[in-house]
Design a protein around this motif. Sequence first.
Motif, PDB file in Angstrom:
ATOM      1  N   HIS A  58      48.278  37.217  42.161  1.00 44.76           N
ATOM      2  CA  HIS A  58      47.077  37.787  41.267  1.00 44.76           C
ATOM      3  C   HIS A  58      47.336  39.216  41.012  1.00 44.76           C
ATOM      4  CE1 HIS A  58      44.213  34.893  43.182  1.00 44.76           C
ATOM      5  NE2 HIS A  58      45.041  34.803  44.180  1.00 44.76           N
ATOM      6  N   ARG A  59      46.761  39.760  39.887  1.00 38.61           N
ATOM      7  CA  ARG A  59      47.214  40.808  39.043  1.00 38.61           C
ATOM      8  C   ARG A  59      46.049  41.560  38.596  1.00 38.61           C
ATOM      9  NH1 ARG A  59      51.166  43.795  36.852  1.00 38.61           N
ATOM     10  NH2 ARG A  59      50.845  44.721  34.998  1.00 38.61           N
ATOM     11  N   LEU A  60      45.795  42.890  38.578  1.00 36.96           N
ATOM     12  CA  LEU A  60      44.955  43.639  37.922  1.00 36.96           C
ATOM     13  C   LEU A  60      45.435  45.056  37.417  1.00 36.96           C
ATOM     14  CD1 LEU A  60      41.513  43.396  40.343  1.00 36.96           C
ATOM     15  CD2 LEU A  60      41.837  42.150  37.998  1.00 36.96           C
ATOM     16  N   TRP A  62      44.577  49.088  35.834  1.00 33.34           N
ATOM     17  CA  TRP A  62      43.470  50.076  35.367  1.00 33.34           C
ATOM     18  C   TRP A  62      44.298  51.296  34.507  1.00 33.34           C
ATOM     19  CZ3 TRP A  62      44.226  47.922  39.972  1.00 33.34           C
ATOM     20  CH2 TRP A  62      43.178  47.327  40.472  1.00 33.34           C
ATOM     21  N   ASP A  80      36.633  47.323  41.916  1.00 29.68           N
ATOM     22  CA  ASP A  80      36.966  46.367  41.316  1.00 29.68           C
ATOM     23  C   ASP A  80      37.670  45.424  42.320  1.00 29.68           C
ATOM     24  OD1 ASP A  80      36.237  47.376  39.249  1.00 29.68           O
ATOM     25  OD2 ASP A  80      38.243  47.800  38.199  1.00 29.68           O
ATOM     26  N   LEU A  81      38.698  45.711  43.034  1.00 34.20           N
ATOM     27  CA  LEU A  81      39.317  44.643  44.074  1.00 34.20           C
ATOM     28  C   LEU A  81      38.159  44.049  45.082  1.00 34.20           C
ATOM     29  CD1 LEU A  81      42.348  46.875  45.109  1.00 34.20           C
ATOM     30  CD2 LEU A  81      42.294  44.682  43.658  1.00 34.20           C
ATOM     31  N   LYS A  82      37.191  45.024  45.431  1.00 40.58           N
ATOM     32  CA  LYS A  82      36.115  44.038  46.323  1.00 40.58           C
ATOM     33  C   LYS A  82      35.437  43.081  45.722  1.00 40.58           C
ATOM     34  CE  LYS A  82      32.209  45.149  48.988  1.00 40.58           C
ATOM     35  NZ  LYS A  82      31.454  46.121  49.530  1.00 40.58           N
ATOM     36  N   GLN A  83      35.103  43.098  44.271  1.00 44.89           N
ATOM     37  CA  GLN A  83      34.510  42.068  43.472  1.00 44.89           C
ATOM     38  C   GLN A  83      35.431  40.954  43.277  1.00 44.89           C
ATOM     39  OE1 GLN A  83      32.762  43.610  40.024  1.00 44.89           O
ATOM     40  NE2 GLN A  83      31.932  45.548  41.037  1.00 44.89           N
ATOM     41  N   TYR A  84      36.724  41.383  42.951  1.00 45.53           N
ATOM     42  CA  TYR A  84      37.639  40.314  42.284  1.00 45.53           C
ATOM     43  C   TYR A  84      38.411  39.267  43.777  1.00 45.53           C
ATOM     44  CZ  TYR A  84      42.360  38.426  40.913  1.00 45.53           C
ATOM     45  OH  TYR A  84      43.005  37.389  40.491  1.00 45.53           O
ATOM     46  N   GLN A  85      38.802  40.102  44.668  1.00 42.02           N
ATOM     47  CA  GLN A  85      39.521  39.246  45.720  1.00 42.02           C
ATOM     48  C   GLN A  85      39.011  37.958  46.170  1.00 42.02           C
ATOM     49  OE1 GLN A  85      41.300  41.583  48.727  1.00 42.02           O
ATOM     50  NE2 GLN A  85      41.905  43.331  47.276  1.00 42.02           N
ATOM     51  N   PRO A  86      39.732  36.887  46.151  1.00 38.81           N
ATOM     52  CA  PRO A  86      39.488  35.774  46.564  1.00 38.81           C
ATOM     53  C   PRO A  86      39.432  35.576  48.084  1.00 38.81           C
ATOM     54  CG  PRO A  86      41.635  35.551  45.702  1.00 38.81           C
ATOM     55  CD  PRO A  86      41.166  37.023  45.549  1.00 38.81           C
TER      56      PRO A  86
END
Length: 87
Positions: A58-60, A62, A80-86
């Motif tokens: 995984h990659r994000l 900013w 953003d990480l809280k929303q993204y992380q599976p």
Amino acid sequence: MLNLLLSGHTNTKIFQVTADSVLLGIHSSGGTTLYRLLQTFGKVTIAWTVESPIYGKHRLEWDFDEFMDQNKMMEKIMSDLKQYQPM
């Protein structure tokens, strides 16, 4: 920003430092989480990458103004990480 990221987990360490970037994170048998901070021409780019045998890759990324409040940068990243992380 480095101190904020380093304080996130007791096993976080700096892996590489160059003239314009820093690579830090955590590596264990459960996977690797890395943050790369890169400073270029008035901005700071922060890339988050995870490689896990269970969750895959995984990659994000900013981009922030280099003079932005670092606590606000961290708030955005964590949100953003809280929303993204599976996980």
